[in-house]
Design an enzyme around this catalytic site. Structure first.
Site, PDB file in Angstrom:
ATOM      1  N   THR A  73      51.609  80.265 -26.967  1.00  0.00           N
ATOM      2  CA  THR A  73      52.206  79.827 -25.713  1.00  0.00           C
ATOM      3  C   THR A  73      53.458  80.664 -25.508  1.00  0.00           C
ATOM      4  O   THR A  73      53.967  81.293 -26.442  1.00  0.00           O
ATOM      5  CB  THR A  73      52.605  78.342 -25.766  1.00  0.00           C
ATOM      6  OG1 THR A  73      53.440  78.142 -26.910  1.00  0.00           O
ATOM      7  CG2 THR A  73      51.387  77.442 -25.869  1.00  0.00           C
ATOM      8  N   GLU A  88      42.640  88.293  -9.119  1.00  0.00           N
ATOM      9  CA  GLU A  88      41.591  88.288 -10.155  1.00  0.00           C
ATOM     10  C   GLU A  88      41.321  89.700 -10.655  1.00  0.00           C
ATOM     11  O   GLU A  88      41.260  90.643  -9.864  1.00  0.00           O
ATOM     12  CB  GLU A  88      40.304  87.679  -9.590  1.00  0.00           C
ATOM     13  CG  GLU A  88      40.378  86.169  -9.491  1.00  0.00           C
ATOM     14  CD  GLU A  88      39.077  85.536  -9.019  1.00  0.00           C
ATOM     15  OE1 GLU A  88      38.092  86.256  -8.824  1.00  0.00           O
ATOM     16  OE2 GLU A  88      39.069  84.309  -8.861  1.00  0.00           O
ATOM     17  N   TYR A  98      46.744  86.137  -4.911  1.00  0.00           N
ATOM     18  CA  TYR A  98      45.538  86.088  -5.758  1.00  0.00           C
ATOM     19  C   TYR A  98      45.300  87.472  -6.341  1.00  0.00           C
ATOM     20  O   TYR A  98      45.380  88.462  -5.624  1.00  0.00           O
ATOM     21  CB  TYR A  98      44.313  85.656  -4.947  1.00  0.00           C
ATOM     22  CG  TYR A  98      43.756  84.356  -5.474  1.00  0.00           C
ATOM     23  CD1 TYR A  98      43.090  84.331  -6.696  1.00  0.00           C
ATOM     24  CD2 TYR A  98      43.936  83.162  -4.796  1.00  0.00           C
ATOM     25  CE1 TYR A  98      42.625  83.133  -7.215  1.00  0.00           C
ATOM     26  CE2 TYR A  98      43.467  81.973  -5.311  1.00  0.00           C
ATOM     27  CZ  TYR A  98      42.812  81.950  -6.523  1.00  0.00           C
ATOM     28  OH  TYR A  98      42.351  80.785  -7.039  1.00  0.00           O
ATOM     29  N   LYS A 133      57.546  77.747 -25.882  1.00  0.00           N
ATOM     30  CA  LYS A 133      58.152  76.980 -26.984  1.00  0.00           C
ATOM     31  C   LYS A 133      59.361  77.769 -27.518  1.00  0.00           C
ATOM     32  O   LYS A 133      60.278  78.001 -26.759  1.00  0.00           O
ATOM     33  CB  LYS A 133      57.084  76.641 -28.013  1.00  0.00           C
ATOM     34  CG  LYS A 133      55.993  75.743 -27.379  1.00  0.00           C
ATOM     35  CD  LYS A 133      54.862  75.360 -28.288  1.00  0.00           C
ATOM     36  CE  LYS A 133      53.803  74.588 -27.497  1.00  0.00           C
ATOM     37  NZ  LYS A 133      52.613  74.270 -28.309  1.00  0.00           N
ATOM     38  N   ASP A 188      47.405  81.294 -34.461  1.00  0.00           N
ATOM     39  CA  ASP A 188      47.957  80.592 -33.303  1.00  0.00           C
ATOM     40  C   ASP A 188      49.441  80.350 -33.598  1.00  0.00           C
ATOM     41  O   ASP A 188      49.788  79.445 -34.352  1.00  0.00           O
ATOM     42  CB  ASP A 188      47.204  79.281 -33.102  1.00  0.00           C
ATOM     43  CG  ASP A 188      47.734  78.471 -31.916  1.00  0.00           C
ATOM     44  OD1 ASP A 188      48.820  78.814 -31.399  1.00  0.00           O
ATOM     45  OD2 ASP A 188      47.064  77.502 -31.525  1.00  0.00           O
ATOM     46  N   ARG A 235      55.900  78.034 -18.726  1.00  0.00           N
ATOM     47  CA  ARG A 235      54.638  77.493 -19.222  1.00  0.00           C
ATOM     48  C   ARG A 235      53.574  78.561 -19.055  1.00  0.00           C
ATOM     49  O   ARG A 235      53.316  79.010 -17.946  1.00  0.00           O
ATOM     50  CB  ARG A 235      54.213  76.259 -18.401  1.00  0.00           C
ATOM     51  CG  ARG A 235      55.191  75.119 -18.436  1.00  0.00           C
ATOM     52  CD  ARG A 235      55.527  74.728 -19.838  1.00  0.00           C
ATOM     53  NE  ARG A 235      54.511  73.899 -20.420  1.00  0.00           N
ATOM     54  CZ  ARG A 235      54.691  72.614 -20.708  1.00  0.00           C
ATOM     55  NH1 ARG A 235      55.832  72.016 -20.468  1.00  0.00           N
ATOM     56  NH2 ARG A 235      53.712  71.904 -21.247  1.00  0.00           N
TER      57      ARG A 235
HETATM   58  C1  LIG Z   1      51.346  73.860 -27.973  1.00  0.00           C
HETATM   59  C2  LIG Z   1      50.208  74.414 -28.750  1.00  0.00           C
HETATM   60  C3  LIG Z   1      49.007  74.781 -28.141  1.00  0.00           C
HETATM   61  C4  LIG Z   1      48.624  74.399 -26.736  1.00  0.00           C
HETATM   62  O1  LIG Z   1      49.403  74.780 -25.740  1.00  0.00           O
HETATM   63  P1  LIG Z   1      49.275  74.101 -24.295  1.00  0.00           P
HETATM   64  O2  LIG Z   1      50.066  75.065 -23.484  1.00  0.00           O
HETATM   65  O3  LIG Z   1      49.886  72.750 -24.404  1.00  0.00           O
HETATM   66  O4  LIG Z   1      47.837  74.070 -23.921  1.00  0.00           O
HETATM   67  C5  LIG Z   1      48.037  75.408 -28.907  1.00  0.00           C
HETATM   68  N1  LIG Z   1      48.237  75.639 -30.212  1.00  0.00           N
HETATM   69  C6  LIG Z   1      49.360  75.262 -30.837  1.00  0.00           C
HETATM   70  C7  LIG Z   1      49.518  75.545 -32.283  1.00  0.00           C
HETATM   71  C8  LIG Z   1      50.377  74.639 -30.135  1.00  0.00           C
HETATM   72  O5  LIG Z   1      51.479  74.246 -30.776  1.00  0.00           O
END
Ligand SMILES: *Cc1c(COP(=O)(O)O)cnc(C)c1O
Length: 423
Positions: free
Chosen positions: A228, A58, A56, A231, A202, A237
Site C-alpha cells: 500500500t 485505461e 480516464y 501506511k 507484501d 490511499r
Molecule cells: C493494509 C494491508 C493490505 C491491504 O490494503 P488495503 O489497502 O486495505 O486493501 C494488504 N496487505 C497487508 C500486509 C496490509 O497490511
C-alpha cells in the site's frame, strides 16, 4: 481550519463539510496509534483533490485506450520512475486501487484457480488476502498456512520450509499486518527457490521503513513486491507492485486489463508526490524515528508488566497480549479511544478468544512520529495506556476523561498537516 481550504464544500454541502471538519479535529486531538495509519503532507492532500479525478486513462503510458493523455502519461511515468528509483526495483506498477487489489493481481499473474498458495495465517499476523478462509483468495485457491512459534512469537522458518517442500505452493507470501519483527527476506527467498515457488513480499506496513533504510529491503530477494502507499510510506490511499523485469509483463497484464479498469489518476499524482517526499533525507530520519519511538514505547510497556508478542519490536508495530491484565482487547481499545488514544483490538497468536473480541491490542508509531513526538514522550504514552487499561478493567471513567484532557493538551503542541484549530 482545513488546509487546503474547502469553501465550496462548506457552501454546497455543509453536512459533509461539517463531518470532514469534525474528523480533522478528531485526528488533531487524538494520539493516533493505529499501525496502518499516518498523516499525509499538505502536498499529497492537494494532489488527491485535483481535476485529475475527471480523467480516464485505461492502459499504460504511451498505450492508452482513451485520448487526452498528454498530462496523465508524464504523471504516471514520474510515479513509476520514482518508485523504481526509491526501492531500486526493475519494474513498478502504480495503478492498483489499494493493497487488496494489488495482491489479487499477484494471484492472477502467477496462479490458476485451485492452485496452492502459502501465507502467514491471519490470527498470527498475516493478511486476509494471503489465503485466509473468508477471503476470495482462500476460497478460489488452496491455502497453506504457516504460523509463528509459540515460544518466540516469530515466524517458524523450519515450518515454512517443511510446508513449502511438502505442499509445493505456486506463490509464497511473506509479510503481514501484525508482525513486530524484521522479515527475513533472504531466508524466504531460499525456501521459495528450493520449492519452485514465486516469492511475493507484501510490505504494506513497512514500505516507508524500507524506503527510509530502517528495515531491510525485499528487492533482490522477492520476485514480486506489493505494498500500500498509505501506511508508513505516508502517501495517499493506493498501492504499487514492484517486480523484477522478468515478471513485469505478467504483473501489468494482471492489473490491467486483468482486474481493473481506469487507474485513479489523482491518486497516481499523489503517489508520485509521496515518493518524492520519501526520497528526501528527512524521510530516512523519519523512518528511523518511527522505529526508535516504537522501541522505547515497547520497553516502557514491558516495564509496566505488559506481555508483548515476540518480547518487543524491530519496526513500527507492537502487539500486546492483555490476558495477564484481566481485560480483553475490545473493551480496552474502546476505553483507550474514549481517552483520546486510538488503536485497534487485535488477535494474538494462539488466541483463545474470538476474532471479534480477541485478547490483544495493536499499536503503531508511524502517525505520532509524523506529528513530531520523539522517544522522550514515549514513557508518558505508555503510562497513559497503562492507566486506561487498568481503568477499563475497573470501569473507572474518571481516569479515562482525565487522560483524554492530558492527551489533547500534549498534542496542541504538535501541529498536524492539513488542519489547525482556528485561533
Ligand atoms: C493494509 C494491508 C493490505 C491491504 O490494503 P488495503 O489497502 O486495505 O486493501 C494488504 N496487505 C497487508 C500486509 C496490509 O497490511
Amino acid at each position: 481550519m482545513h488546509e487546503p481550504a474547502v469553501p465550496h464544500l462548506k457552501d454546497q454541502d455543509p453536512e459533509i463539510a461539517g463531518l470532514v471538519e469534525d474528523e480533522a479535529r478528531r485526528q488533531y486531538e487524538k494520539l493516533r496509534l493505529i499501525a496502518s495509519e499516518n498523516y499525509v503532507s499538505e502536498a499529497v492532500l492537494e494532489a488527491t483533490g485535483t481535476v485529475l479525478t475527471n480523467k480516464y486513462s485505461e492502459g499504460y503510458a504511451g498505450r492508452r485506450y482513451y485520448e487526452g493523455q498528454q498530462n496523465v502519461d508524464p504523471i504516471e511515468t514520474l510515479a513509476v520512475e520514482r518508485a523504481k528509483a526509491l526501492f531500486g526495483a526493475e519494474h513498478a506498477n502504480v495503478q492498483p486501487y489499494s493493497g487488496s487489489p494489488a495482491n489479487l493481481a499477484v494471484y492472477l499473474a502467477f496462479l490458476e484457480p485451485g492452485d496452492p498458495v502459502m501465507g502467514l495465517s491471519l490470527p498470527m499476523g498475516g493478511h486476509l488476502t494471503h489465503g485466509w478462509s473468508v477471503s476470495a483468495t482462500g476460497k478460489w485457491f488452496r491455502p497453506v498456512r504457516y504460523d509463528v512459534r509459540a515460544d518466540t512469537g516469530r515466524v517458524d522458518m523450519d515450518q515454512v520450509r517443511d510446508l513449502a517442500l511438502k505442499e509445493r505452493p505456486k506463490v509464497i507470501w511473506c509479510g503481514g499486518t501484525a508482525i513486530p519483527r524484521t522479515i527475513d527476506f533472504p531466508a524466504f527467498a531460499e525456501i521459495a527457490r528450493e520449492a519452485g515457488a514465486v516469492l511475493a513480499a507484501d510490505v504494506a506496513h513497512i514500505a516507508g521503513l524500507i524506503a527510509g533504510g530502517a528495515h531491510p529491503s525485499p528487492v533482490g530477494h522477492a520476485d514480486v513486491i506489493t505494498t500500500t502507499t498509505h501506511k508508513t510510506l505516508r502517501g495517499p490511499r493506493g498501492a504499487m507492485i514492484l517486480s523484477t523485469a522478468e515478471h513485469a509483463k505478467a504483473v501489468d497484464k494482471a492489473v490491467f486489463p486483468g482486474l481493473q479498469g481506469g487507474p485513479h489518476d489523482h491518486t497516481t499524482a499523489a503517489i508520485a508526490v509521496a515518493l518524492k517526499e520519501a526520497a528526501r533525507p528527512g524521510f530516512a530520519a523519519y523512518a528511523r524515528q518511527v522505529v526508535a519511538n516504537a522501541k522505547v514505547l515497547a520497553a516502557a510497556l514491558l516495564d509496566r508488566g505488559y506481555d508483548l508478542i515476540s518480547g518487543g519490536t524491530d519496526n513500527h508495530l507492537i502487539l500486546i497480549d492483555l490476558t495477564s491484565k484481566g481485560v480483553a482487547g475490545k473493551p480496552a481499545a474502546q476505553a483507550l479511544d474514549r481517552a483520546g488514544i486510538e488503536l485497534n483490538y487485535n488477535a494474538v497468536p494462539f488466541d483463545p478468544r474470538k476474532p471479534f473480541d480477541p485478547s490483544g491490542l495493536r499499536i503503531g508509531t508511524a502517525a505520532i512520529t509524523t506529528r513530531g513526538l520523539d522517544e522522550g514522550r514515549m514513557p508518558q504514552v505508555a503510562a497513559w495506556i497503562d492507566e486506561v487499561v487498568q481503568a477499563a478493567a475497573k470501569q473507572d471513567e474518571a481516569v479515562v476523561e482525565r487522560v483524554a484532557g492530558q492527551v489533547r493538551e500534549l498534542l496542541a503542541g504538535y501541529p498536524m498537516p492539513g488542519w489547525a484549530p482556528t485561533p
